[in-house]
Design an enzyme around this catalytic site. Structure first.
Site, short mmCIF file in Angstrom:
data_model
loop_
_atom_site.label_atom_id
_atom_site.label_comp_id
_atom_site.label_asym_id
_atom_site.label_seq_id
_atom_site.Cartn_x
_atom_site.Cartn_y
_atom_site.Cartn_z
N GLY A 116 0.82 -1.22 0.00
CA GLY A 116 0.00 0.00 0.00
C GLY A 116 0.85 1.26 0.00
O GLY A 116 0.65 2.16 -0.82
N THR A 137 7.66 -5.66 4.96
CA THR A 137 6.47 -6.36 5.45
C THR A 137 6.85 -7.73 5.97
O THR A 137 7.67 -8.43 5.36
CB THR A 137 5.35 -6.54 4.39
OG1 THR A 137 4.37 -7.44 4.92
CG2 THR A 137 5.81 -7.08 3.07
N ASP A 139 4.94 -10.07 5.80
CA ASP A 139 4.22 -11.04 4.96
C ASP A 139 5.06 -11.56 3.79
O ASP A 139 4.73 -12.59 3.21
CB ASP A 139 2.95 -10.40 4.38
CG ASP A 139 2.05 -9.81 5.45
OD1 ASP A 139 2.05 -10.34 6.58
OD2 ASP A 139 1.36 -8.82 5.16
N HIS A 281 -0.08 -10.00 16.62
CA HIS A 281 0.93 -8.93 16.45
C HIS A 281 2.27 -9.22 17.13
O HIS A 281 3.21 -8.45 16.94
CB HIS A 281 0.34 -7.60 16.93
CG HIS A 281 -0.75 -7.12 16.01
ND1 HIS A 281 -2.02 -7.62 16.07
CD2 HIS A 281 -0.73 -6.23 14.99
CE1 HIS A 281 -2.77 -7.05 15.13
NE2 HIS A 281 -2.00 -6.20 14.46
O1 F6P Z 1 0.75 -6.75 6.61
C1 F6P Z 1 1.22 -7.02 7.90
C2 F6P Z 1 0.10 -7.55 8.76
O2 F6P Z 1 0.64 -7.83 10.03
C3 F6P Z 1 -0.65 -8.75 8.20
O3 F6P Z 1 0.07 -9.95 8.33
C4 F6P Z 1 -1.93 -8.68 8.96
O4 F6P Z 1 -2.98 -9.29 8.25
C5 F6P Z 1 -2.16 -7.20 9.11
O5 F6P Z 1 -0.91 -6.57 8.92
C6 F6P Z 1 -2.72 -6.79 10.44
O6 F6P Z 1 -2.98 -5.44 10.39
P1 F6P Z 1 -3.36 -4.55 11.66
O7 F6P Z 1 -2.08 -4.18 12.34
O8 F6P Z 1 -4.06 -3.40 11.07
O9 F6P Z 1 -4.22 -5.39 12.54
#
Ligand code: F6P
Length: 357
Positions: A116, A137, A139, A281
């Protein structure tokens, strides 16, 4: 030269190390670096800009999070504002960002972010801001780079958790279902699942059949293993089904909950005690691994060399163990998924790990 640096989107271990790399490399060239706080907010409200000197960054390589703060919301191209009636509408304030950037005398911008944020950076590049992107990231879903920073640390955290779950699962003859992050790709689940000796790994790239998952657990019992570890990526989905969503608001989707669903099905079908653990997290926190620290320092310092040679609109990438460049355009918009014919998937299959497919 006067360089701006920002961190956007969800945080990832190593952001501070990248900032340190940028600041120290720029300092050596006699350039100045300024941190734009909370994504682009500092270029909207310019009080949120901080001068970064070697002193500000000397001890931050090993610190998780970001000293600049990050923002998942507040895209200047779709900026949320409250209307007099209290409702929210989105407006394009990107011209304000561009004019503030110019008025402040910046020569280049280092945008550290995921899909993003890099997409936003690319739009600003097209509006005339000289941008260099750095792929962040946990991910690992960004194209044009073998790896993103933060991924290695997230995998280490997940692996350590899976290791710990083995002993408790074994003591109670239970199935432990571990849900890990990763959005719509299965890199974290795959790497941590293999390293943590999971029995089943469910990833978005190959929809799973719950009967096959249960069959695998039954087979383990036949060879005397009365417990099982099932690693589920948050974006995994059953054959013919869809992803599991926690919340949907303002068009924003949060994945989560598939672990609980899978555990419920296993418990019903096998009548075997099953527990779920959502790592959440935790995977984004803590000190970056040595690999991530080094990668981040390489990314940050390379960004300064890119600026020097005018490689704007490019992302610092990492391919075949070397730093290289890629147009930001090539990195965004298309996710880097796990190829099901890759050696890493074959490794898992050769080890007897089931994908439920
Ligand atoms: O993109 C990183 C990530 O931790 C993803 O693995 C997860 O789906 C998303 O962000 C969680 O986002 P947020 O911090 O908004 O809950």
């Amino acid at each position: 030269m006067k360089i701006a640096v920002n961190t956007g989107g969800g945080d990832a271990p190593g952001l501070n190390a990248v900032i340190r790399g940028v600041v120290l490399a720029a300092y050596r060239k006699g350039w100045e670096v300024y941190g734009i706080k909370y994504g682009y907010r500092g270029l909207i409200d310019t009080k949120q800009i901080v001068h970064l000197t070697p002193d500000s960054v000397w001890d931050i390589t090993n610190i998780g999070g970001t000293i600049l703060g990050s923002a998942s919301k507040g895209n200047p191209f779709n900026y949320p504002v409250e209307k007099p009636d209290g409702s929210i509408c989105e407006i394009d304030i990107s011209d304000t960002v561009v004019s503030n950037f110019k008025a402040l005398g910046f020569d280049a911008m280092v945008a550290i972010g995921g899909d993003g944020s890099l997409g936003i950076a690319n739009k600003f590049f097209k509006k005339g801001i000289p941008v260099i992107g750095i792929p962040k990231t946990i991910d690992n879903d960004i194209n044009a780079t073998d790896i993103t920073f933060g991924f290695d640390t997230a995998v280490s955290t997940a692996t350590e958790a899976i290791d710990k779950l083995h002993t408790t699962a074994k003591s109670h003859d239970r199935v432990m279902v571990v849900e890990v992050m990763g959005r719509y790709v299965g890199w974290i689940a795959l790497y941590s699942g293999i390293s943590g000796s999971a029995d089943v790994i469910l990833i978005p790239e190959t929809p799973f059949n719950i009967e096959k998952v249960c069959k695998k657990i039954k087979q383990l019992e036949l060879i005397g293993q009365n417990y099982a570890i099932v690693v589920v990526a948050e974006g995994a989905k059953p054959v013919g089904g869809d992803v599991t969503i926690i919340e949907k608001s303002n068009g924003e989707v949060r994945l989560g909950g598939i672990g609980k669903k899978v555990a419920g099905k296993i418990e019903d079908m096998l009548e075997k005690e099953t527990r779920t653990m959502v790592l959440g997290h935790l995977q984004r926190g803590g000190a970056p691994t040595t690999f991530d620290r080094l990668l981040c320092l390489r990314f940050g310092t390379a960004a300064v060399r890119f600026i020097e040679s005018g490689k704007f609109g490019k992302m610092v990438a990492f391919r075949s163990s070397e730093i290289c460049e890629a147009p930001i355009e090539d990195a965004i918009g298309r996710m880097k998924t796990v190829p099901m014919d890759s050696d890493i998937v074959q490794t898992a299959r050769s080890l007897g790990i089931s994908f439920g497919d």
